[in-house]
Design a protein around this motif. Sequence first.
Motif, PDB file in Angstrom:
ATOM      1  N   CYS A 101      -2.045  -2.412   2.626  1.00 57.95           N
ATOM      2  CA  CYS A 101      -2.775  -2.481   1.355  1.00 57.95           C
ATOM      3  C   CYS A 101      -2.502  -3.781   0.613  1.00 57.95           C
ATOM      4  CB  CYS A 101      -2.408  -1.294   0.471  1.00 57.95           C
ATOM      5  SG  CYS A 101      -3.072   0.275   1.056  1.00 57.95           S
ATOM      6  N   CYS A 102      -1.574  -4.582   1.108  1.00 55.26           N
ATOM      7  CA  CYS A 102      -1.281  -5.882   0.503  1.00 55.26           C
ATOM      8  C   CYS A 102      -1.898  -7.025   1.305  1.00 55.26           C
ATOM      9  CB  CYS A 102       0.230  -6.080   0.386  1.00 55.26           C
ATOM     10  SG  CYS A 102       1.044  -4.967  -0.777  1.00 55.26           S
ATOM     11  N   SER A 103      -2.691  -6.700   2.329  1.00 56.24           N
ATOM     12  CA  SER A 103      -3.316  -7.722   3.167  1.00 56.24           C
ATOM     13  C   SER A 103      -4.826  -7.517   3.195  1.00 56.24           C
ATOM     14  CB  SER A 103      -2.762  -7.656   4.595  1.00 56.24           C
ATOM     15  OG  SER A 103      -1.355  -7.857   4.611  1.00 56.24           O
ATOM     16  N   ALA A 116      -7.747  -7.436  -0.190  1.00 53.73           N
ATOM     17  CA  ALA A 116      -7.004  -6.255   0.226  1.00 53.73           C
ATOM     18  C   ALA A 116      -7.763  -5.004  -0.216  1.00 53.73           C
ATOM     19  CB  ALA A 116      -5.604  -6.277  -0.396  1.00 53.73           C
ATOM     20  N   THR A 136       0.019  -4.210  -5.611  1.00 52.51           N
ATOM     21  CA  THR A 136       0.678  -5.501  -5.793  1.00 52.51           C
ATOM     22  C   THR A 136       2.022  -5.581  -5.077  1.00 52.51           C
ATOM     23  OG1 THR A 136       1.667  -4.734  -7.875  1.00 52.51           O
ATOM     24  CG2 THR A 136      -0.459  -5.875  -8.006  1.00 52.51           C
ATOM     25  N   GLU A 137       2.614  -4.436  -4.778  1.00 47.41           N
ATOM     26  CA  GLU A 137       3.908  -4.472  -4.077  1.00 47.41           C
ATOM     27  C   GLU A 137       4.183  -3.128  -3.416  1.00 47.41           C
ATOM     28  OE1 GLU A 137       8.676  -5.415  -4.912  1.00 47.41           O
ATOM     29  OE2 GLU A 137       7.189  -5.636  -6.517  1.00 47.41           O
TER      30      GLU A 137
END
Length: 248
Positions: A101-103, A116, A136-137
């Motif tokens: 989910c961060c890519s 993303a 975001t993280e």
Amino acid sequence: MPPLPVRGAPVRATLVIHEPPTGTGNSPGRERDRIRLSFNPERISVRKQARWDRSSGPSNAAAAPAQFVAAQPRVMTLDVFLDAPGSRGGVQREVEKLLACCSPTERSAVEKPASAPWVRLEWGRSLSTAFLALVTEVSATYTRFDADGTPVRAECTLSLEEAGGTTPRQNPTSGADGPVGTHRVAAGDSLPSIAWYAYGDPGRWRAIARANGIDDPERLVPGSVLVLPQVEDGAGPVPAPGPAGGTR
């Protein structure tokens, strides 16, 4: 004092993952995956800020009046616990979904602009946490392993930021109650919570009831698909239908 009774079985929280918008649009794409949490979160932190400007001249001794600048996106942090004892791949597949989910998605990388996925926490009647967001993280810690080293339990922390913007929900040239989308009913869903997600106004649940011929808004069947009709923006809650409609 005895604990208050809980109605029905606990509703399982799910992280719904969508394709990002295409082009310059602001509507999420198709649903690409779901991560059903092994355990519901015990704590969720939601934060929202506003920007204010207090510019003043150097000789002004008094505090300058505040001028509203902009609303900041809602930020949410939650702990996710994943458990898969006896599973061939353990919890690695679910953790990889979270990390992904961060890519950028493969589709967005081809169609441009690369982005993303967008996500949404779906958890029964919870409204303040059911917003479209960007991850975001992601922090994952494996805490249990099988004999062959396969991770079977993980504790993850997710930081989400509201996607923001206004999501178009209707054909701007028409205020008619034509179909605008669908929603698959999950356990714990209610017409007001579905209306809040679809239109940003829980008072518009009557439009959904009318479009789907629902006589009893308290009895939704999990797994059924509801049509989400178009409603005119700025018109306020849709008026309740007459006695023939059966809704209240």
